[in-house]
Design a protein around this motif. Structure first.
Motif, PDB file in Angstrom:
ATOM      1  N   LEU A  12       0.827  -1.198   0.000  1.00 45.97           N
ATOM      2  CA  LEU A  12       0.000   0.000   0.000  1.00 45.97           C
ATOM      3  C   LEU A  12       0.862   1.248   0.000  1.00 45.97           C
ATOM      4  O   LEU A  12       1.911   1.300   0.644  1.00 45.97           O
ATOM      5  N   SER A  13       0.402   2.281  -0.711  1.00 43.51           N
ATOM      6  CA  SER A  13       1.065   3.579  -0.643  1.00 43.51           C
ATOM      7  C   SER A  13       0.768   4.209   0.712  1.00 43.51           C
ATOM      8  O   SER A  13      -0.144   3.775   1.435  1.00 43.51           O
ATOM      9  N   GLU A  14       1.522   5.241   1.066  1.00 41.11           N
ATOM     10  CA  GLU A  14       1.269   5.925   2.328  1.00 41.11           C
ATOM     11  C   GLU A  14      -0.127   6.536   2.344  1.00 41.11           C
ATOM     12  O   GLU A  14      -0.806   6.523   3.371  1.00 41.11           O
ATOM     13  N   THR A  15      -0.567   7.051   1.203  1.00 38.36           N
ATOM     14  CA  THR A  15      -1.925   7.607   1.141  1.00 38.36           C
ATOM     15  C   THR A  15      -2.957   6.507   1.287  1.00 38.36           C
ATOM     16  O   THR A  15      -3.975   6.680   1.959  1.00 38.36           O
ATOM     17  N   GLY A  16      -2.715   5.358   0.665  1.00 39.60           N
ATOM     18  CA  GLY A  16      -3.634   4.236   0.807  1.00 39.60           C
ATOM     19  C   GLY A  16      -3.751   3.780   2.250  1.00 39.60           C
ATOM     20  O   GLY A  16      -4.848   3.493   2.742  1.00 39.60           O
ATOM     21  N   LYS A  17      -2.618   3.714   2.946  1.00 48.13           N
ATOM     22  CA  LYS A  17      -2.639   3.367   4.360  1.00 48.13           C
ATOM     23  C   LYS A  17      -3.452   4.382   5.159  1.00 48.13           C
ATOM     24  O   LYS A  17      -4.220   4.027   6.062  1.00 48.13           O
ATOM     25  N   ALA A  18      -3.264   5.668   4.824  1.00 53.71           N
ATOM     26  CA  ALA A  18      -3.974   6.729   5.543  1.00 53.71           C
ATOM     27  C   ALA A  18      -5.477   6.667   5.296  1.00 53.71           C
ATOM     28  O   ALA A  18      -6.271   6.962   6.193  1.00 53.71           O
ATOM     29  N   VAL A  19      -5.883   6.293   4.080  1.00 54.54           N
ATOM     30  CA  VAL A  19      -7.314   6.164   3.775  1.00 54.54           C
ATOM     31  C   VAL A  19      -7.941   5.084   4.656  1.00 54.54           C
ATOM     32  O   VAL A  19      -9.013   5.285   5.250  1.00 54.54           O
ATOM     33  N   ILE A  20      -7.282   3.942   4.765  1.00 56.02           N
ATOM     34  CA  ILE A  20      -7.817   2.870   5.611  1.00 56.02           C
ATOM     35  C   ILE A  20      -7.863   3.323   7.065  1.00 56.02           C
ATOM     36  O   ILE A  20      -8.830   3.026   7.790  1.00 56.02           O
ATOM     37  N   HIS A  21      -6.863   4.047   7.498  1.00 59.18           N
ATOM     38  CA  HIS A  21      -6.839   4.572   8.864  1.00 59.18           C
ATOM     39  C   HIS A  21      -8.051   5.472   9.115  1.00 59.18           C
ATOM     40  O   HIS A  21      -8.737   5.345  10.140  1.00 59.18           O
ATOM     41  N   GLU A  22      -8.348   6.371   8.170  1.00 56.33           N
ATOM     42  CA  GLU A  22      -9.496   7.274   8.312  1.00 56.33           C
ATOM     43  C   GLU A  22     -10.816   6.494   8.324  1.00 56.33           C
ATOM     44  O   GLU A  22     -11.722   6.794   9.106  1.00 56.33           O
ATOM     45  N   ILE A  23     -10.919   5.500   7.457  1.00 53.57           N
ATOM     46  CA  ILE A  23     -12.134   4.680   7.432  1.00 53.57           C
ATOM     47  C   ILE A  23     -12.330   3.995   8.782  1.00 53.57           C
ATOM     48  O   ILE A  23     -13.452   3.939   9.311  1.00 53.57           O
ATOM     49  N   ASN A  24     -11.256   3.489   9.344  1.00 59.29           N
ATOM     50  CA  ASN A  24     -11.368   2.795  10.629  1.00 59.29           C
ATOM     51  C   ASN A  24     -11.746   3.744  11.764  1.00 59.29           C
ATOM     52  O   ASN A  24     -12.440   3.345  12.708  1.00 59.29           O
ATOM     53  N   LYS A  25     -11.304   4.976  11.680  1.00 64.15           N
ATOM     54  CA  LYS A  25     -11.705   5.955  12.692  1.00 64.15           C
ATOM     55  C   LYS A  25     -13.219   6.155  12.669  1.00 64.15           C
ATOM     56  O   LYS A  25     -13.878   6.111  13.715  1.00 64.15           O
ATOM     57  N   VAL A  26     -13.768   6.388  11.501  1.00 63.57           N
ATOM     58  CA  VAL A  26     -15.204   6.670  11.429  1.00 63.57           C
ATOM     59  C   VAL A  26     -16.033   5.431  11.717  1.00 63.57           C
ATOM     60  O   VAL A  26     -17.109   5.514  12.309  1.00 63.57           O
ATOM     61  N   ARG A  27     -15.545   4.262  11.362  1.00 62.24           N
ATOM     62  CA  ARG A  27     -16.289   3.035  11.640  1.00 62.24           C
ATOM     63  C   ARG A  27     -16.354   2.749  13.142  1.00 62.24           C
ATOM     64  O   ARG A  27     -17.389   2.331  13.650  1.00 62.24           O
ATOM     65  N   THR A  28     -15.258   2.974  13.843  1.00 64.96           N
ATOM     66  CA  THR A  28     -15.200   2.603  15.252  1.00 64.96           C
ATOM     67  C   THR A  28     -15.692   3.695  16.192  1.00 64.96           C
ATOM     68  O   THR A  28     -16.061   3.397  17.334  1.00 64.96           O
TER      69      THR A  28
END
Length: 224
Positions: free
Chosen positions: A44-60
Motif C-alpha cells: 500500500l502507498s502511504e496515502t492508501g494506508k492513511a485512507v484505511i486509517h481514516e475509514i477505521n476511525k469513522v467506523r469505530t
C-alpha cells in the motif's frame, strides 16, 4: 455461491473539493493505534494506508468523527463552498448534505475496523491503473470486467459480499473519506453505506494520477 456486490463513484464538482480538517488544540481524539491496521503493509502507498486509517476511525467512533465534518459548516454559503485562497466549489445539495451526514454519524453504531487485503488492493489497482492511462471513469474495465470479475480474479470465491467506492479529484486521505461520507448528490448515500457497512471485514485501496480529474481513488470492500 451467492455474491452480493454494489458500487458507487463520486464525480460531482463537490467530489473534487479539498477538505481541510486540521486539528484544534485539545479536541483531537486519541485514536487507538490499532486502527492504523495497514501501517506495515508494503503493498500500500502511504496515502492508501492513511485512507484505511481514516475509514477505521469513522467506523469505530462515528460520533467523534462527526466533529471533523462540523468544522466544514463555516465554508458553506448556500450550495457554494468557499475557502480562503481557494476557488469556490458548487455542490448539488449544499449544506443540507453535510448536516444530514453529521446527524447520521452522531446516531450511527460503532462497528469493527477493516483489515487491509493485498488481493483487494490488486483488484482496485487494476481499475485505477487503466483509468490513469485512458482518463475513463466508472466501475467497469475497458474489457468489460466488473468489480466481481476483478476481485474473483485475484481472490477466487473467497469473498461472499463485495462493494466498491471510487473518488475522482484530490488525494488527501481525510478529504476522500469525508467526501464519501457526505455523498453530495447521491440519494442512496451508497458511498457512506459502504464505508460503514458492519458486514465488511477487509478492504483494498489504490490511488493514482488521473489525466482528467487529477487523481482516482478506488476502494474495494469485501466480507467472507
Amino acid at each position: 455461491m451467492k455474491i452480493l456486490y454494489g458500487f458507487f463513484f463520486s464525480l460531482s464538482l463537490a467530489s473534487v473539493m479539498a477538505v481541510s480538517c486540521r486539528s484544534m488544540p485539545g479536541w483531537e481524539p486519541a485514536w487507538p493505534e490499532s486502527l492504523h491496521s495497514a501501517r506495515n503493509e508494503p503493498y500500500l502507498s502511504e496515502t492508501g494506508k492513511a485512507v484505511i486509517h481514516e475509514i477505521n476511525k469513522v467506523r469505530t467512533n462515528p460520533k467523534a468523527y462527526a466533529n471533523y465534518l462540523k468544522r466544514e459548516r463555516r465554508y458553506y454559503s448556500g450550495k457554494i463552498i468557499e475557502r480562503p485562497g481557494a476557488r469556490p466549489v458548487r455542490t448539488r445539495e449544499g449544506r443540507a448534505a453535510l448536516e444530514a451526514c453529521i446527524a447520521a454519524l452522531e446516531k450511527a453504531a460503532a462497528t469493527t475496523a477493516l483489515m487491509p487485503d493485498e488481493n483487494l488492493c490488486r483488484a482496485a489497482g487494476l481499475l485505477a491503473a487503466e483509468q490513469a492511462k485512458t482518463g475513463a471513469t466508472g466501475h467497469v474495465c475497458a474489457d468489460g470486467r466488473t468489480i466481481k470479475d476483478r476481485i474473483m480474479h485475484f481472490s477466487g470465491d473467497r469473498y461472499m459480499k463485495m462493494a466498491e467506492n471510487i473518488s475522482y479529484g484530490g488525494r488527501e486521505a481525510r478529504a476522500i473519506v469525508i467526501r464519501f461520507l457526505i455523498d453530495d448528490g447521491i440519494p442512496s448515500r451508497g458511498h457512506r453505506l459502504n464505508l460503514m457497512n458492519p458486514s465488511f471485514t477487509h478492504c483494498g485501496v489504490a490511488i493514482t494520477a488521473h489525466p482528467v480529474y487529477r487523481h482516482v481513488c478506488v476502494i474495494d470492500f469485501a466480507a467472507y
